[in-house]
Design a protein around this motif. Structure first.
Motif, PDB file in Angstrom:
ATOM      1  N   UNK A 185     -32.294 -24.976 -53.621  1.00 20.51           N
ATOM      2  CA  UNK A 185     -33.036 -24.751 -54.875  1.00 20.51           C
ATOM      3  C   UNK A 185     -34.170 -25.763 -55.062  1.00 20.51           C
ATOM      4  N   UNK A 186     -34.391 -26.601 -54.030  1.00 26.96           N
ATOM      5  CA  UNK A 186     -35.372 -27.685 -54.191  1.00 26.96           C
ATOM      6  C   UNK A 186     -36.773 -27.204 -54.542  1.00 26.96           C
ATOM      7  N   UNK A 187     -37.197 -26.091 -53.944  1.00 28.85           N
ATOM      8  CA  UNK A 187     -38.578 -25.667 -54.169  1.00 28.85           C
ATOM      9  C   UNK A 187     -38.771 -24.788 -55.400  1.00 28.85           C
ATOM     10  N   UNK A 188     -37.697 -24.556 -56.157  1.00 29.19           N
ATOM     11  CA  UNK A 188     -37.768 -23.559 -57.236  1.00 29.19           C
ATOM     12  C   UNK A 188     -37.941 -24.206 -58.609  1.00 29.19           C
ATOM     13  N   UNK A 189     -38.499 -23.438 -59.557  1.00 24.15           N
ATOM     14  CA  UNK A 189     -38.593 -23.945 -60.924  1.00 24.15           C
ATOM     15  C   UNK A 189     -37.195 -23.986 -61.540  1.00 24.15           C
ATOM     16  N   UNK A 190     -37.082 -24.723 -62.651  1.00 25.71           N
ATOM     17  CA  UNK A 190     -35.758 -25.029 -63.197  1.00 25.71           C
ATOM     18  C   UNK A 190     -34.954 -23.774 -63.547  1.00 25.71           C
ATOM     19  N   UNK A 191     -35.613 -22.748 -64.102  1.00 29.09           N
ATOM     20  CA  UNK A 191     -34.817 -21.583 -64.513  1.00 29.09           C
ATOM     21  C   UNK A 191     -34.382 -20.765 -63.297  1.00 29.09           C
ATOM     22  N   UNK A 192     -35.232 -20.674 -62.258  1.00 26.45           N
ATOM     23  CA  UNK A 192     -34.789 -20.006 -61.019  1.00 26.45           C
ATOM     24  C   UNK A 192     -33.666 -20.796 -60.364  1.00 26.45           C
ATOM     25  N   UNK A 193     -33.758 -22.124 -60.417  1.00 23.96           N
ATOM     26  CA  UNK A 193     -32.694 -22.967 -59.866  1.00 23.96           C
ATOM     27  C   UNK A 193     -31.363 -22.618 -60.504  1.00 23.96           C
ATOM     28  N   UNK A 194     -31.356 -22.558 -61.839  1.00 24.64           N
ATOM     29  CA  UNK A 194     -30.112 -22.294 -62.568  1.00 24.64           C
ATOM     30  C   UNK A 194     -29.555 -20.928 -62.183  1.00 24.64           C
ATOM     31  N   UNK A 195     -30.450 -19.928 -62.057  1.00 28.69           N
ATOM     32  CA  UNK A 195     -29.990 -18.577 -61.701  1.00 28.69           C
ATOM     33  C   UNK A 195     -29.373 -18.552 -60.308  1.00 28.69           C
ATOM     34  N   UNK A 196     -30.018 -19.232 -59.363  1.00 31.21           N
ATOM     35  CA  UNK A 196     -29.506 -19.247 -57.988  1.00 31.21           C
ATOM     36  C   UNK A 196     -28.153 -19.976 -57.934  1.00 31.21           C
ATOM     37  N   UNK A 197     -28.036 -21.072 -58.671  1.00 30.51           N
ATOM     38  CA  UNK A 197     -26.772 -21.823 -58.671  1.00 30.51           C
ATOM     39  C   UNK A 197     -25.650 -20.994 -59.286  1.00 30.51           C
ATOM     40  N   UNK A 198     -25.951 -20.291 -60.386  1.00 29.42           N
ATOM     41  CA  UNK A 198     -24.936 -19.427 -61.005  1.00 29.42           C
ATOM     42  C   UNK A 198     -24.507 -18.328 -60.035  1.00 29.42           C
TER      43      UNK A 198
END
Ligand SMILES: Nc1ncnc2c1ncn2[C@@H]1O[C@H](COP(=O)(O)OP(=O)(O)O)[C@@H](O)[C@H]1O
Ligand SMILES: [Mg+2]
Length: 274
Positions: A185-198
């Motif tokens: 998720x390093x290259x992603x914006x914060x909301x995309x990060x959260x979605x990918x982690x979920x």
């Protein structure tokens, strides 16, 4: 006690240092992993943290035997896989999947999303026909929250978050036992990060995966992992339950890493607004 999925015993790995290779003769080797010992419990999510260059990616690549260790042993599911040949590893590859950091470079730009996800299904002869392969690709896309029509798209047509979903779809299409996620998720914006982690947390439960999650971002690791390994200079400085590590880090280096977690951003106008 159930047998851990991975048993890592005094793992050492050195690689040729091409920057110091003489004109003639072999390059000198540098030791990158310096004797690591730990287990990964089946069904757990282990975080691997540490500053850049500490050996996280090298450790990940050794776990899934993209690198052959130069010392020590890797046991996977009760089998010693330390020095297995490529041929002997082939049936195991299905169970050892990787999602890489940069979806741009890890997805072939000339292949459609459908072809990217189908490639390992065909290689491992999991898909029995063209129709079966298409059905499995559609199911994998559905599992990562992408419409099945995405099968005919190309990586450059997707956002960073969508590309990372394709990377996840490709990894889980084979129903692996273990997935390594390296800075995904390093290259992603914060909301995309959260979605990918979920998404990853949900798939882990649904598919009963064991997950190793490499990140330099401790807040991400805290959210996802049961256990955390802290690396520095190719060694493990701490290996603890996540809650214990965050409540009372033992090693000064871990405290330094924790202190470096950025605080949530505060809207500069909040005082006036209140
Ligand atoms: N293929 C390689 N050849 C030589 N040195 C390497 C290679 N890959 C990584 N290194 C070195 O090994 C160390 C650890 O790298 P890496 O595992 O990528 O760390 P991290 O993922 O924690 O940033 C670094 O000093 C890096 O320069
Ligand atoms: Mg790395």
């Amino acid at each position: 006690m159930t047998e851990p999925l991975f048993r890592i015993d005094n793992l050492r790995l050195s690689l040729p240092d091409m920057t110091r290779k003489p004109l003639f003769g072999p390059a000198p080797r540098i030791e990158i992993l310096k004797g690591l010992t730990f287990d990964i419990a089946a069904g757990s999510t282990i975080g691997i943290v540490g500053e850049s260059g500490s050996g996280k990616s090298t450790l990940g690549r050794a776990l899934v035997r993209l690198y052959e260790p130069t010392g020590g042993a890797i046991g996977f599911d009760g089998q010693d896989i330390t020095h297995l040949s490529d041929a002997a590893l082939r049936p195991l590859r299905r169970d050892l999947q990787v999602i890489f950091q940069d979806p741009f470079s890890s997805l072939n730009p000339r292949k459609s999303v459908g072809a990217i996800i189908a490639a390992p299904l065909l290689f491992h002869r999991v898909a029995t026909s063209g129709a079966d392969s298409r059905a499995r690709v559609a199911a994998a896309l559905g599992a990562v929250g992408l419409p099945r029509a995405f099968a005919s798209r190309y990586p450059h047509e997707l956002s960073g978050g969508q590309r990372q979903r394709v990377g996840i779809a490709r990894a889980i299409a084979l129903s692996p036992r273990f997935v390594l996620a390296d800075e995904i998720v390093s290259g992603l914006d914060v909301s995309s990060q959260a979605q990918i982690l979920d998404l990853l947390a949900r798939l882990k439960d649904e598919l009963k995966l064991t997950l190793a999650f490499i990140s330099h971002d401790l807040s991400v690791v805290r959210r996802l992992c049961n256990r955390v390994i802290v690396m520095r200079g190719g060694e493990i400085v701490e290996n603890r339950d996540t809650a214990a590590l965050f409540d009372a880090p033992e090693h000064p280096y871990t405290r330094q890493l924790l202190a470096a977690i950025p605080l949530p951003e505060i809207d500069p106008g909040w005082l006036e607004a209140g």
